[in-house]
Design a protein around this motif. Sequence first.
Motif, mmCIF file in Angstrom:
data_model
loop_
_atom_site.group_PDB
_atom_site.id
_atom_site.type_symbol
_atom_site.label_atom_id
_atom_site.label_comp_id
_atom_site.label_asym_id
_atom_site.label_seq_id
_atom_site.Cartn_x
_atom_site.Cartn_y
_atom_site.Cartn_z
ATOM 1 N N GLN A 74 -4.581 -15.014 37.883
ATOM 2 C CA GLN A 74 -3.974 -13.780 38.349
ATOM 3 C C GLN A 74 -5.049 -12.973 39.075
ATOM 4 N N ILE A 75 -4.751 -12.567 40.291
ATOM 5 C CA ILE A 75 -5.715 -11.788 41.063
ATOM 6 C C ILE A 75 -5.706 -10.335 40.624
ATOM 7 N N GLN A 76 -4.511 -9.765 40.443
ATOM 8 C CA GLN A 76 -4.430 -8.402 39.948
ATOM 9 C C GLN A 76 -3.105 -8.199 39.196
ATOM 10 N N PRO A 77 -3.108 -7.351 38.156
ATOM 11 C CA PRO A 77 -1.895 -7.110 37.370
ATOM 12 C C PRO A 77 -1.074 -5.958 37.927
ATOM 13 N N ARG A 78 -0.961 -5.885 39.217
ATOM 14 C CA ARG A 78 -0.133 -4.879 39.869
ATOM 15 C C ARG A 78 0.459 -5.518 41.120
ATOM 16 N N PRO A 79 1.657 -5.101 41.527
ATOM 17 C CA PRO A 79 2.340 -5.801 42.611
ATOM 18 C C PRO A 79 1.795 -5.459 43.985
ATOM 19 N N SER A 80 2.140 -6.300 44.941
ATOM 20 C CA SER A 80 1.833 -6.057 46.353
ATOM 21 C C SER A 80 2.882 -6.756 47.198
ATOM 22 N N GLY A 81 3.464 -6.019 48.116
ATOM 23 C CA GLY A 81 4.421 -6.607 49.044
ATOM 24 C C GLY A 81 3.810 -6.923 50.384
ATOM 25 N N SER A 82 2.494 -6.736 50.519
ATOM 26 C CA SER A 82 1.798 -7.008 51.777
ATOM 27 C C SER A 82 0.521 -7.765 51.471
ATOM 28 N N ILE A 83 0.457 -9.019 51.916
ATOM 29 C CA ILE A 83 -0.668 -9.902 51.616
ATOM 30 C C ILE A 83 -1.184 -10.481 52.925
ATOM 31 N N ARG A 121 -11.947 -12.695 53.063
ATOM 32 C CA ARG A 121 -11.377 -11.525 52.413
ATOM 33 C C ARG A 121 -9.860 -11.668 52.270
ATOM 34 N N LEU A 122 -9.369 -11.265 51.128
ATOM 35 C CA LEU A 122 -7.934 -11.145 50.880
ATOM 36 C C LEU A 122 -7.631 -9.664 50.772
ATOM 37 N N VAL A 123 -6.631 -9.201 51.531
ATOM 38 C CA VAL A 123 -6.297 -7.784 51.537
ATOM 39 C C VAL A 123 -4.872 -7.615 51.026
ATOM 40 N N LEU A 124 -4.713 -6.750 50.025
ATOM 41 C CA LEU A 124 -3.424 -6.504 49.401
ATOM 42 C C LEU A 124 -3.030 -5.052 49.604
ATOM 43 N N GLY A 125 -1.824 -4.846 50.113
ATOM 44 C CA GLY A 125 -1.309 -3.495 50.249
ATOM 45 C C GLY A 125 -0.525 -3.100 49.013
ATOM 46 N N GLY A 126 -0.317 -1.812 48.836
ATOM 47 C CA GLY A 126 0.400 -1.297 47.682
ATOM 48 C C GLY A 126 0.120 0.175 47.555
ATOM 49 N N LYS A 127 -0.053 0.665 46.341
ATOM 50 C CA LYS A 127 -0.415 2.072 46.164
ATOM 51 C C LYS A 127 -1.790 2.333 46.762
ATOM 52 N N PHE A 128 -2.665 1.328 46.682
ATOM 53 C CA PHE A 128 -3.972 1.365 47.312
ATOM 54 C C PHE A 128 -4.128 0.109 48.164
ATOM 55 N N MET A 163 2.162 0.741 52.332
ATOM 56 C CA MET A 163 0.821 0.332 52.695
ATOM 57 C C MET A 163 0.750 -1.117 53.159
ATOM 58 N N ASN A 164 1.594 -1.477 54.123
ATOM 59 C CA ASN A 164 1.463 -2.790 54.755
ATOM 60 C C ASN A 164 0.137 -2.852 55.496
ATOM 61 N N VAL A 165 -0.476 -4.015 55.489
ATOM 62 C CA VAL A 165 -1.792 -4.153 56.100
ATOM 63 C C VAL A 165 -1.820 -5.339 57.054
ATOM 64 N N THR A 166 -2.640 -5.231 58.087
ATOM 65 C CA THR A 166 -2.883 -6.338 58.998
ATOM 66 C C THR A 166 -4.337 -6.266 59.439
ATOM 67 N N ILE A 167 -4.877 -7.403 59.855
ATOM 68 C CA ILE A 167 -6.285 -7.498 60.247
ATOM 69 C C ILE A 167 -6.358 -7.995 61.678
ATOM 70 N N TRP A 200 -11.289 -5.226 62.122
ATOM 71 C CA TRP A 200 -10.494 -4.033 61.869
ATOM 72 C C TRP A 200 -9.335 -4.311 60.929
ATOM 73 N N LEU A 201 -9.086 -3.364 60.046
ATOM 74 C CA LEU A 201 -7.933 -3.395 59.158
ATOM 75 C C LEU A 201 -7.037 -2.229 59.538
ATOM 76 N N ALA A 202 -5.764 -2.518 59.740
ATOM 77 C CA ALA A 202 -4.827 -1.479 60.150
ATOM 78 C C ALA A 202 -3.735 -1.319 59.093
ATOM 79 N N THR A 203 -3.344 -0.054 58.840
ATOM 80 C CA THR A 203 -2.271 0.238 57.910
ATOM 81 C C THR A 203 -1.639 1.546 58.306
ATOM 82 N N PRO A 204 -0.335 1.728 58.082
ATOM 83 C CA PRO A 204 0.276 3.028 58.364
ATOM 84 C C PRO A 204 -0.233 4.083 57.401
ATOM 85 N N ASN A 205 -0.349 5.310 57.851
ATOM 86 C CA ASN A 205 -0.839 6.393 57.005
ATOM 87 C C ASN A 205 -0.129 7.674 57.389
#
Length: 256
Positions: free
Chosen positions: A182-191, A199-206, A241-245, A251-256
């Motif tokens: 398990q990478i993290q015990p919290r969900p992510s809808g953006s991988i 690098r693996l980048v996960l979007g979510g609350k953070f 917090m969808n993410v793209t590289i 560069w890492l881009a995300t809506p804010n």
Amino acid sequence: MFWFRREEQPAFVWKFTNIRSALFLRTDLLAVADDRQTTFRRFPDNQVLQTLPVGGYLAVHPDRTLLAIGSWGTVWLYDPVSGERQATFNCWPRGDHVYPMSLAFSAEGSILAVSESHYSRGLEVQLWDVMSQQQIDSILLADPDATVIVALAFSPDDEHLVVGTNAGVWLVDVAQRTVSRQIQPRPSGSITFSPDGSRLVLGGKFIRVYDTATWQLAYEITFPEVLKDRITPEKFYIFSMNVTISPDGRWLATPN
């Protein structure tokens, strides 16, 4: 809506009803899918060039020769140039409604990973051979806190498949067809992965960035001003917090 660079307002707004998925097939061509059909639209003038008779959730093959469309427990592969259907993958029996599906081609394009976000499917990821059009395996996650899978992504070297559930994020060894950790015990809808796979980048609350050499957290980006008024943190974890590289990995881009 379409933004260009750092504009605060969208440069173009296309209005649809009941969109399920959209992606660029190339710079000047967008695929837009609703429940019933998928249209190929010229960008940016929104002229419809072609219509396919199925809709749902989309993924494009790495070399852009196939478009995968998933809905009703089925995935159809289409040639995005001719519009001809190339294959049909009957993954699960047809249900009563269209549920979200996650589709991911492996980096070299030989495997399509498929999941459907409905409790009746459990935490199953199906792996299909694109060439033979046969299911080659099925991976089941043992996550007692989760009910559905919400996101999939292959690593650039195709050694790993990262699976996001509504409770956590898991690492699958593709060759062994086993869950590694398990990478993290919290969900992510953006991988997403950096282009070099480091690098693996996960979007979510953070935004959480992991070092793939160790699968340990490298750093975290927080947005307190965005979060302070949120009253539904569970949904925000998964769907925001969808993410793209960028292709060069800088560069890492995300809506804010």
